[in-house]
Scaffold this motif. Structure first.
Motif, PDB file in Angstrom:
ATOM      1  N   THR A  56       0.831  -1.203   0.000  1.00  0.00           N
ATOM      2  CA  THR A  56       0.000   0.000   0.000  1.00  0.00           C
ATOM      3  C   THR A  56       0.867   1.255   0.000  1.00  0.00           C
ATOM      4  O   THR A  56       0.361   2.351   0.209  1.00  0.00           O
ATOM      5  CB  THR A  56      -0.929   0.023   1.227  1.00  0.00           C
ATOM      6  OG1 THR A  56      -0.123   0.013   2.411  1.00  0.00           O
ATOM      7  CG2 THR A  56      -1.864  -1.158   1.235  1.00  0.00           C
ATOM      8  N   PRO A  59       0.971   5.598  -3.754  1.00  0.00           N
ATOM      9  CA  PRO A  59      -0.360   6.218  -3.768  1.00  0.00           C
ATOM     10  C   PRO A  59      -1.168   5.811  -5.004  1.00  0.00           C
ATOM     11  O   PRO A  59      -0.607   5.445  -6.029  1.00  0.00           O
ATOM     12  CB  PRO A  59      -0.073   7.717  -3.778  1.00  0.00           C
ATOM     13  CG  PRO A  59       1.364   7.879  -4.048  1.00  0.00           C
ATOM     14  CD  PRO A  59       2.042   6.569  -3.853  1.00  0.00           C
ATOM     15  N   GLU A  74     -13.124   5.358  -3.018  1.00  0.00           N
ATOM     16  CA  GLU A  74     -12.037   6.083  -2.352  1.00  0.00           C
ATOM     17  C   GLU A  74     -11.988   5.727  -0.864  1.00  0.00           C
ATOM     18  O   GLU A  74     -10.921   5.441  -0.313  1.00  0.00           O
ATOM     19  CB  GLU A  74     -12.209   7.591  -2.527  1.00  0.00           C
ATOM     20  CG  GLU A  74     -11.094   8.399  -1.904  1.00  0.00           C
ATOM     21  CD  GLU A  74     -11.223   9.892  -2.153  1.00  0.00           C
ATOM     22  OE1 GLU A  74     -10.498  10.646  -1.482  1.00  0.00           O
ATOM     23  OE2 GLU A  74     -12.032  10.315  -3.005  1.00  0.00           O
ATOM     24  N   ALA A  75     -13.130   5.719  -0.198  1.00  0.00           N
ATOM     25  CA  ALA A  75     -13.188   5.380   1.226  1.00  0.00           C
ATOM     26  C   ALA A  75     -12.748   3.939   1.471  1.00  0.00           C
ATOM     27  O   ALA A  75     -12.015   3.654   2.432  1.00  0.00           O
ATOM     28  CB  ALA A  75     -14.598   5.603   1.761  1.00  0.00           C
ATOM     29  N   LYS A  78      -8.950   3.645   1.073  1.00  0.00           N
ATOM     30  CA  LYS A  78      -8.306   4.230   2.251  1.00  0.00           C
ATOM     31  C   LYS A  78      -8.438   3.289   3.448  1.00  0.00           C
ATOM     32  O   LYS A  78      -7.516   3.173   4.255  1.00  0.00           O
ATOM     33  CB  LYS A  78      -8.907   5.595   2.571  1.00  0.00           C
ATOM     34  CG  LYS A  78      -8.473   6.684   1.607  1.00  0.00           C
ATOM     35  CD  LYS A  78      -9.104   8.018   1.951  1.00  0.00           C
ATOM     36  CE  LYS A  78      -8.627   9.105   1.013  1.00  0.00           C
ATOM     37  NZ  LYS A  78      -9.269  10.409   1.310  1.00  0.00           N
ATOM     38  N   TRP A  80      -8.338   0.151   3.371  1.00  0.00           N
ATOM     39  CA  TRP A  80      -7.346  -0.914   3.193  1.00  0.00           C
ATOM     40  C   TRP A  80      -5.915  -0.391   3.335  1.00  0.00           C
ATOM     41  O   TRP A  80      -4.966  -1.137   3.155  1.00  0.00           O
ATOM     42  CB  TRP A  80      -7.530  -1.590   1.837  1.00  0.00           C
ATOM     43  CG  TRP A  80      -8.658  -2.564   1.856  1.00  0.00           C
ATOM     44  CD1 TRP A  80      -9.942  -2.357   1.448  1.00  0.00           C
ATOM     45  CD2 TRP A  80      -8.612  -3.903   2.343  1.00  0.00           C
ATOM     46  NE1 TRP A  80     -10.699  -3.480   1.647  1.00  0.00           N
ATOM     47  CE2 TRP A  80      -9.897  -4.453   2.192  1.00  0.00           C
ATOM     48  CE3 TRP A  80      -7.612  -4.700   2.883  1.00  0.00           C
ATOM     49  CZ2 TRP A  80     -10.209  -5.758   2.569  1.00  0.00           C
ATOM     50  CZ3 TRP A  80      -7.927  -6.004   3.253  1.00  0.00           C
ATOM     51  CH2 TRP A  80      -9.209  -6.506   3.092  1.00  0.00           C
ATOM     52  N   PHE A  82      -4.489   2.342   1.610  1.00  0.00           N
ATOM     53  CA  PHE A  82      -3.932   3.047   0.461  1.00  0.00           C
ATOM     54  C   PHE A  82      -4.062   4.557   0.648  1.00  0.00           C
ATOM     55  O   PHE A  82      -5.019   5.030   1.253  1.00  0.00           O
ATOM     56  CB  PHE A  82      -4.659   2.657  -0.836  1.00  0.00           C
ATOM     57  CG  PHE A  82      -4.390   1.245  -1.276  1.00  0.00           C
ATOM     58  CD1 PHE A  82      -3.233   0.923  -1.970  1.00  0.00           C
ATOM     59  CD2 PHE A  82      -5.293   0.238  -0.987  1.00  0.00           C
ATOM     60  CE1 PHE A  82      -2.995  -0.374  -2.376  1.00  0.00           C
ATOM     61  CE2 PHE A  82      -5.061  -1.064  -1.384  1.00  0.00           C
ATOM     62  CZ  PHE A  82      -3.909  -1.379  -2.080  1.00  0.00           C
ATOM     63  N   THR A  83      -3.104   5.295   0.110  1.00  0.00           N
ATOM     64  CA  THR A  83      -3.218   6.743   0.012  1.00  0.00           C
ATOM     65  C   THR A  83      -3.860   7.035  -1.333  1.00  0.00           C
ATOM     66  O   THR A  83      -3.348   6.612  -2.371  1.00  0.00           O
ATOM     67  CB  THR A  83      -1.829   7.409   0.084  1.00  0.00           C
ATOM     68  OG1 THR A  83      -1.223   7.057   1.325  1.00  0.00           O
ATOM     69  CG2 THR A  83      -1.946   8.910  -0.035  1.00  0.00           C
ATOM     70  N   VAL A  84      -4.980   7.730  -1.315  1.00  0.00           N
ATOM     71  CA  VAL A  84      -5.713   8.014  -2.547  1.00  0.00           C
ATOM     72  C   VAL A  84      -5.624   9.508  -2.835  1.00  0.00           C
ATOM     73  O   VAL A  84      -5.914  10.326  -1.968  1.00  0.00           O
ATOM     74  CB  VAL A  84      -7.192   7.583  -2.428  1.00  0.00           C
ATOM     75  CG1 VAL A  84      -7.946   7.895  -3.712  1.00  0.00           C
ATOM     76  CG2 VAL A  84      -7.280   6.097  -2.103  1.00  0.00           C
TER      77      VAL A  84
END
Length: 147
Positions: A56, A59, A74-75, A78, A80, A82-84
């Motif tokens: 992760t 990005p 997106e939520a 995030k 999990w 990850f930087t989104v």
């Protein structure tokens, strides 16, 4: 006869060629995928992506979209770890790792929704049965990895 066969084979081989831009397609979700349906599909497909992506640390770049599915995806990503980043924020990341371009598509087909999540190296797809309370997987996960 040989010329026809040669043209057919050439057409089949060329149909797999990429476009000149080497970019993935833009994201799209039908307006019927909202609320609990969007959340259920986004939660499942993001979880399957996290299983396959591994790290992760890099990005993820999503195209700006105001749909319920884009917000839910997106939520979920995030959630999990990850930087989104969106289009605007991705331009300011020049000093960090290049973000992974992630695109999605949702298509209504025969009362089900076919969801696809794509990056340059990974593509996931799955059909979902939709009800008023959400969505449940209606097919096995389709997975394609590219080098």
């Amino acid at each position: 006869m040989r010329l026809c066969l040669l043209l057919f084979v050439a057409g089949v081989l060329l149909s797999g060629c990429q476009t000149g831009t080497d970019e993935i397609t833009t994201s799209a979700a039908p307006s019927t995928v909202t609320g609990p349906v969007a959340s259920a599909i986004a939660g499942d497909i993001a979880g399957r992506y996290a299983e396959q992506a591994g790290s992760t640390a890099t990005p993820i770049r999503l195209h700006s979209d105001a749909s319920d599915f884009a917000t839910a995806l997106e939520a979920a990503l995030k959630g999990w770890g990850f930087t989104v980043v969106t289009d605007d924020k991705a331009r300011s990341l020049k000093d960090t790792a290049k973000p992974i371009e992630l695109a999605y598509s949702l298509i209504d087909v025969d009362g089900q929704v076919l969801a696809r999540l794509s990056s340059e190296t990974l593509e996931l797809g799955r059909a979902y049965s939709v009800s008023s309370g959400g969505a449940t997987p209606a097919s096995p996960l389709s997975l394609m990895k590219r080098n």
